[in-house]
Enzyme design. Structure first.
Site, PDB file in Angstrom:
ATOM      1  N   CYS A  78       0.824  -1.215   0.000  1.00  0.00           N
ATOM      2  CA  CYS A  78       0.000   0.000   0.000  1.00  0.00           C
ATOM      3  C   CYS A  78       0.863   1.274   0.000  1.00  0.00           C
ATOM      4  O   CYS A  78       1.413   1.632  -1.023  1.00  0.00           O
ATOM      5  CB  CYS A  78      -0.981  -0.028   1.175  1.00  0.00           C
ATOM      6  N   HIS A 166      -3.975  -5.063   0.637  1.00  0.00           N
ATOM      7  CA  HIS A 166      -3.485  -5.556   1.932  1.00  0.00           C
ATOM      8  C   HIS A 166      -3.646  -7.071   2.009  1.00  0.00           C
ATOM      9  O   HIS A 166      -4.751  -7.575   2.240  1.00  0.00           O
ATOM     10  CB  HIS A 166      -4.259  -4.898   3.082  1.00  0.00           C
ATOM     11  N   GLU A 168      -2.659  -8.965   4.349  1.00  0.00           N
ATOM     12  CA  GLU A 168      -2.706  -9.413   5.744  1.00  0.00           C
ATOM     13  C   GLU A 168      -4.117  -9.512   6.307  1.00  0.00           C
ATOM     14  O   GLU A 168      -4.330 -10.166   7.335  1.00  0.00           O
ATOM     15  CB  GLU A 168      -1.861  -8.487   6.631  1.00  0.00           C
ATOM     16  N   GLY A 222      -4.231 -13.857  34.855  1.00  0.00           N
ATOM     17  CA  GLY A 222      -4.470 -13.855  33.419  1.00  0.00           C
ATOM     18  C   GLY A 222      -3.545 -14.802  32.672  1.00  0.00           C
ATOM     19  O   GLY A 222      -2.632 -15.409  33.234  1.00  0.00           O
TER      20      GLY A 222
END
Length: 508
Positions: A78, A166, A168, A222
Site C-alpha cells: 500500500c 493488503h 494481511e 491472566g
C-alpha cells in the site's frame, strides 16, 4: 533463526502482517520505519507496511530505502508501494474515487513468483486514498484490478515487489498464499518458529541472563502472567518468587480459585489481600484515567513492600507481550496508540530491579499456544482477557465495596451462563458493566428504582478490532432473568451491540 523485518509506517494493519508471517512459522519483528535494525545474516527479507499518511504529504514517513532495496527481498504494501513508485520517478496521485474495500484481481502475471497459485478473480482488500498512475520504465506491472492498473509491480533485476492491496487482512482471500510466496519461496526462510522452539530458546536465554539470581513475578490470574510464570519456573525453578495481589477488583472468588490453581502447578506463590487499601485510594474517584493511575501506583506500592521481604532479589519478571511493545514505539499513526495501564516503560527507580520479559515478542494467540505446549490447563489458557484495573473500569463512576459486590455477582452469572451454554470459548471477551444510573421497575406489586447493568461480549482475534457477539436471544433472556432475580439492587439488564471501532471493548 531466519527472520523477516517489518517496517511500520503507522498502519492499523501492521500487527496483522506480523501475525500472518508467524502463522507460517517464520519469525518476524516490527520496527518503526526510521529505525531499521542492522541487517544481520539471519534477516532474510523486509516488508514495508501501509500508512495513514499519503506519500504526497510533506510530512510523509521516509525510510532508508537504499539500505534494503536491491540487497534483500522487499515487499512494499500500500503506502510502501506508492512511496517506491514515486521515489523511482513514477506518478502517484490522489484517487478521484477513494479505493477502499473489496476488489478482484483481473490480470495476474502467473510467471511472477510472488503470485504463484493465485488465480484471476481473487478477492483483495484495498484501503488507500492515493493511487499509482504511472510507474518508472523498469517497474513491471504484475497484477491489476478493474480500477487499479498497478495493483502490483516488480522492479526489474531486483527482488523488490509492491502491492497496493493488503494481503494481511482476511478479506484478501489469497493473502496468506502471497505472503508465503514472499517469505518462504522468495526470502527462503526456514519455517522453524514453533511454540516448542520458542520454549527451548527462551529457557536457555533466561538461564543465561538470570543465572542463579532470584526473580520476582507479579501474577494477575491472566493468561500472560500465568504462561510467563510457568516458563520462568521451567528455567530457574525455586528461584522464582510469585506474588498474587488481590486488589478487591477481581471477579467473584477469583483470588482463592486462581491461587489454588497456581499451587497445583507447582509455583512458589504468595497471595496478598490488599483490597481495603485499593478501596481507600479509589474512594470518590470517578475519572477513568485517575482510577487507572491510582490502581497502578497502589499496586506498585503493595508489590514493592512484598518484594522487599525477598532478600537479594535482582530481577522483576513481567508478562509484557508484543502488542504492548509495539504500541510503546514512537511512530505516528493508529498502530501505536499507547495505553496508560500496560506494563511497558520500566519501574520506579526505587525498586532497583532489572526487568525480564520472556513473552515480549509474542502475540496473545502465540502466548496461548506456548502455554498449551507447556502443559498449562485450558481453564487458565482459555480465560478471556481481563483488564489490569479489573472491575474498577467496569463500574462507571466511583468505586465502593457494595458496587463491586453487585458487579461480581452479575458478572459471575453471565460468565457461568456462557460456560453452561457452551458459548464461553466462542467469545473473545465478556463481562458486565455497572452503569451510574437507576431505572424504574416493578417487582411483585412494588415499584422499584434500582441499578442498570450492561452485558458485553465480543468476537476478536487480538483485540485490535472486535464485533459484538450475536448471542442467542434465549440465552440473553435467561441470563437477564437470573441476574434480576438473584442480584439484589439490579432491575434492568441491557446488551451492548457496539463494535470496535468506533466503540472500544471496555467502557472506560
Amino acid at each position: 533463526m531466519d527472520k523477516i523485518i517489518i517496517l511500520d509506517f503507522g498502519s492499523q494493519y501492521t500487527q496483522l502482517i506480523a501475525r500472518k508471517v508467524r502463522e507460517l512459522n517464520v519469525y518476524c519483528e516490527i520496527f518503526p520505519f526510521n529505525k531499521l535494525p542492522q541487517l544481520t545474516p539471519e534477516i532474510k527479507g523486509v516488508i514495508y507496511s501501509g500508512s495513514p499518511y499519503s506519500c504526497l504529504h510533506p510530512e510523509a514517513p521516509v525510510p532508508d530505502v537504499a539500505a534494503v532495496k536491491g540487497k534483500l527481498p522487499l515487499l512494499a504494501v500500500c503506502y510502501g508501494a506508492q512511496y517506491l513508485a514515486k521515489l523511482g520517478g513514477g506518478s502517484v496521485q490522489q484517487s478521484k474515487i477513494r479505493e477502499y474495500g473489496r476488489a478482484n484481481l483481473q490480470y495476474i502475471d502467473h510467471s511472477n513468483p510472488l503470485l504463484k497459485g493465485i488465480k484471476e478473480g481473487s478477492q483483495v482488500w484495498m484501503s488507500h486514498g492515493d493511487t499509482i498512475e504511472r510507474v518508472p520504465d523498469n517497474y513491471r506491472c504484475i497484477c491489476s484490478t478493474d480500477s487499479v492498473k498497478f495493483a502490483g509491480y516488480q522492479i526489474d533485476g531486483e527482488q523488490t515487489y509492491a502491492i497496493q492491496f493488503h494481503p494481511e487482512v482476511h478479506h484478501s482471500v489469497d493473502g496468506l498464499t502471497l505472503l508465503r510466496n514472499f517469505v518462504v519461496d522468495i526470502c527462503h526462510c526456514e519455517q522453524a518458529w514453533t511454540p516448542a522452539s520458542f520454549i527451548e530458546t527462551t529457557v536457555q536465554q533466561i538461564r543465561a541472563k538470570v543465572g542463579n539470581d532470584k526473580v520476582i513475578l507479579g501474577l494477575s490470574g491472566g493468561v500472560d502472567s500465568s504462561v510467563a510464570a510457568v516458563l520462568l519456573n521451567k528455567a530457574i525453578g525455586h528461584n522464582l518468587y510469585c506474588i498474587f495481589v488481590d486488589n478487591g477488583l477481581l471477579r467473584k472468588n477469583e483470588f482463592a480459585s486462581v491461587l489454588e490453581s497456581y499451587r497445583d502447578m507447582g509455583l512458589n506463590v504468595k497471595g496478598v489481600d490488599a483490597s481495603e487499601r485499593f478501596y481507600n485510594v479509589l474512594a470518590g474517584v470517578t475519572d477513568p484515567e485517575k482510577k487507572r493511575k491510582a490502581i497502578g501506583k497502589t499496586f506498585i506500592d503493595v508489590f514493592d513492600a512484598e518484594a522487599k521481604q525477598i532478600t537479594d532479589a535482582k530481577w522483576l519478571a513481567q508478562g509484557t507481550i508484543y502488542p504492548d511493545v509495539i504500541e510503546s514505539s514512537s511512530v505516528k499513526g493508529p498502530s501505536v496508540t499507547i495505553k496508560s495501564h500496560h506494563n511497558v516503560g520500566g519501574l520506579p527507580d526505587y525498586m532497583k530491579l532489572q526487568l525480564v520479559e520472556p513473552l515480549r515478542l509474542l502475540f496473545k494467540d502465540e502466548v496461548r499456544r506456548v502455554g498449551r505446549q507447556l502443559g498449562i490447563k485450558d481453564s487458565l489458557i482459555g480465560r478471556h482477557p481481563f483488564p489490569g484495573p479489573g472491575l474498577a473500569i467496569r463500574i462507571l463512576g466511583d468505586i465502593t465495596p457494595e458496587k463491586v459486590h453487585i458487579l461480581q455477582e452479575v458478572d459471575d452469572i453471565f460468565i457461568q451462563g456462557l460456560r453452561d451454554a457452551d458459548l464461553y470459548d466462542k467469545v473473545w471477551q465478556a463481562g458486565a458493566i455497572l452503569l451510574p444510573i437507576q431505572s424504574v421497575g416493578v417487582m411483585g406489586d412494588e415499584r422499584t428504582y434500582e441499578r442498570v447493568v450492561a452485558l458485553r461480549a465480543v468476537e476478536s482475534v487480538d483485540g485490535m478490532t472486535a464485533d459484538w457477539c450475536h448471542l442467542p436471544y434465549e440465552f440473553l433472556a435467561k441470563v437477564s432473568n437470573d441476574i434480576i432475580n438473584k442480584v439484589k439492587g439490579v432491575n434492568r439488564v441491557v446488551y451492548d451491540i457496539s463494535s470496535k471501532p468506533p466503540a472500544t471493548i471496555e467502557w472506560e
